[in-house]
Design an enzyme around this catalytic site. Structure first.
Site, PDB file in Angstrom:
ATOM      1  N   ARG A   1      46.405  29.999   2.243  1.00  5.73           N
ATOM      2  CA  ARG A   1      46.700  29.257   1.008  1.00  5.73           C
ATOM      3  C   ARG A   1      48.196  28.972   0.866  1.00  5.73           C
ATOM      4  NH1 ARG A   1      42.217  32.899  -2.057  1.00  5.73           N
ATOM      5  NH2 ARG A   1      40.459  31.538  -1.549  1.00  5.73           N
TER       6      ARG A   1
ATOM      7  N   TYR B   1      40.198  22.213  -0.122  1.00  2.00           N
ATOM      8  CA  TYR B   1      39.960  23.154   0.983  1.00  2.00           C
ATOM      9  C   TYR B   1      40.791  24.426   0.873  1.00  2.00           C
ATOM     10  CZ  TYR B   1      43.680  20.555   3.695  1.00  2.00           C
ATOM     11  OH  TYR B   1      44.813  19.931   4.149  1.00  2.00           O
ATOM     12  N   GLU B   2      40.299  25.437   1.603  1.00  2.00           N
ATOM     13  CA  GLU B   2      40.824  26.808   1.549  1.00  2.00           C
ATOM     14  C   GLU B   2      40.841  27.348   0.120  1.00  2.00           C
ATOM     15  OE1 GLU B   2      43.983  27.991   4.134  1.00  2.00           O
ATOM     16  OE2 GLU B   2      43.549  26.399   5.561  1.00  2.00           O
ATOM     17  N   GLY B   3      39.793  27.006  -0.618  1.00  2.00           N
ATOM     18  CA  GLY B   3      39.638  27.456  -1.991  1.00  2.00           C
ATOM     19  C   GLY B   3      39.983  26.367  -2.973  1.00  2.00           C
TER      20      GLY B   3
END
Length: 387
Positions: free
Chosen positions: A252, A371-373
């Site tokens: 992140r 993306y990635e949360g």
């Protein structure tokens, strides 16, 4: 303090090495990535020679140990480089982010010595690119609901399932695949396996026709009775979910830096345009409405940068950075979307055409909120940390 340091703020006093890394990334982006960036977006391709050059320059294994061909650099150096790359080409930045933050870091942090020796030096030098395979058709934000299975057959696993939205899906040479081995244990029964492209039963699905980061290839990956040696499991049995969450926390920071780069690149183009474009007898920069837009763009970008640097410093110090990484990713991605939209507005009709770059940056910015949360998941992570 130099003018460049002043631009970053007085809170962080960058070392000569960190500044040299940033400058090298800036030069690389302007020299090698800027030519052809519009064409790569249109054709949805990324030249293998560019990947090779990124590896030669050290951008694909920045934080990995020199023992395995990495740069041995800190996270601060990494995010400074990520911002410069993303200013020019967000597709190159996400390729770089996945290989550094997810694949190389995951293998070096949790892999065995044999796994590091077999894969890391090839990944850091750009001989092969890595992919991180977590998302599934029914497991996006809810990463515990893994339908991909890795059945234990003693000395090997049989891997079956489908992974969606995989960055570097077709170009990757090795994938970190998250799969369920012990369903009754739920997320405590999940493993992470190193799977090589070309193994029997491993196939690549169609390429996604995306709104943004179009030069980065995104595919579905299918596994049908893929035989994975037991020595290719990373960590102890059942460690896969913890590995995925830990790796994503660091990832992140990389995506936040990508979002920051998109925002700062769009801001620089909007500022240059405002100084040159004339309306009603003066440059549009002299109109208060445009000045207010630019001042808020600069403020939000600086705030995002400071959040990212705080998270990076905490990570380098070995301290808990989960909340700070979520805050950085959330704020930077929201900033990227807002700044790029305003950059298009400042350009007027020119902002809507490809040759001025900002329309591409606006399209690229959106994925950083997903993306990635997703932004919603980042809010959840922050709230849980506060509790």
């Amino acid at each position: 303090m130099t003018s460049n340091q002043a631009n970053q703020g007085p809170v962080f006093d960058f070392s000569d090495e960190q500044l040299a890394v940033r400058d090298a990334a800036r030069d690389f982006a302007r020299t090698y990535l800027l030519p052809g960036v519009i064409e790569r977006d249109e054709t949805q391709t990324f030249d293998r020679e560019l990947l090779k050059k990124m590896g030669e320059m050290g951008f694909l294994g920045m934080m990995a140990s020199p023992e395995f061909g990495g740069g041995g650099l800190d996270t601060v150096s990494y995010v400074l480089a990520m911002e410069e790359i993303a200013k020019i080409d967000a597709s190159a930045a996400v390729i770089m982010s996945v290989n550094n933050s997810l694949v190389c870091w995951g293998i070096e942090k949790y892999g065995s010595q044999a796994q590091k020796e077999k894969y890391l030096s090839r990944l850091t030098g750009g001989e092969i690119i890595g992919a991180f395979c977590l998302s599934e058709p029914e497991a996006g934000s809810d990463a515990t609901s893994q339908q991909t299975t890795a059945k234990d057959f003693g000395d090997h696993y049989l891997l079956n399932g489908t992974k969606n939205w995989i960055t570097n899906g077709n170009t990757s040479g090795v994938c970190l695949v998250i799969a369920q081995t012990h369903e009754e244990k739920k997320h405590h029964g999940i493993n992470c396996l190193l799977v090589e492209k070309g193994w029997p039963g491993f196939s690549v699905g169609r390429k996604e026709n995306k709104m943004g980061i179009r030069a980065s290839d995104t595919h579905s990956l299918m596994f049908s009775d893929v035989k994975v040696p037991k020595e290719n499991r990373i960590g102890e049995d059942g460690f896969g979910f913890k590995l995925a969450m830990s790796t994503l926390n660091g990832g992140r920071i990389g995506i936040a830096a990508q979002a920051l780069g998109i925002a700062s690149g769009a801001f620089e183009r909007a500022l240059d345009y405002a100084r040159q474009r004339k309306a009603f007898g003066k440059t549009i920069f002299e109109h208060q409405a445009i000045q207010f837009k630019l001042s808020e763009m600069a403020m939000r970008i600086e705030a995002a940068r400071l959040l990212i640097l705080k998270a990076a410093v905490l990570k380098d110090q070995g301290k808990d950075f989960v909340k700070e990484a979520a805050m950085a990713k959330l704020f930077a991605s929201e900033t990227a979307m807002w700044v790029t939209t305003e950059a298009v507005q400042i350009h007027g009709g020119y902002g809507y055409v490809k040759e001025y770059h900002v329309e591409r940056m606006m399209r690229d910015a959106k994925i950083t909120q997903i993306y990635e949360g997703t932004s919603e998941i980042q809010n959840l992570v922050i709230a849980r940390a506060l509790i």
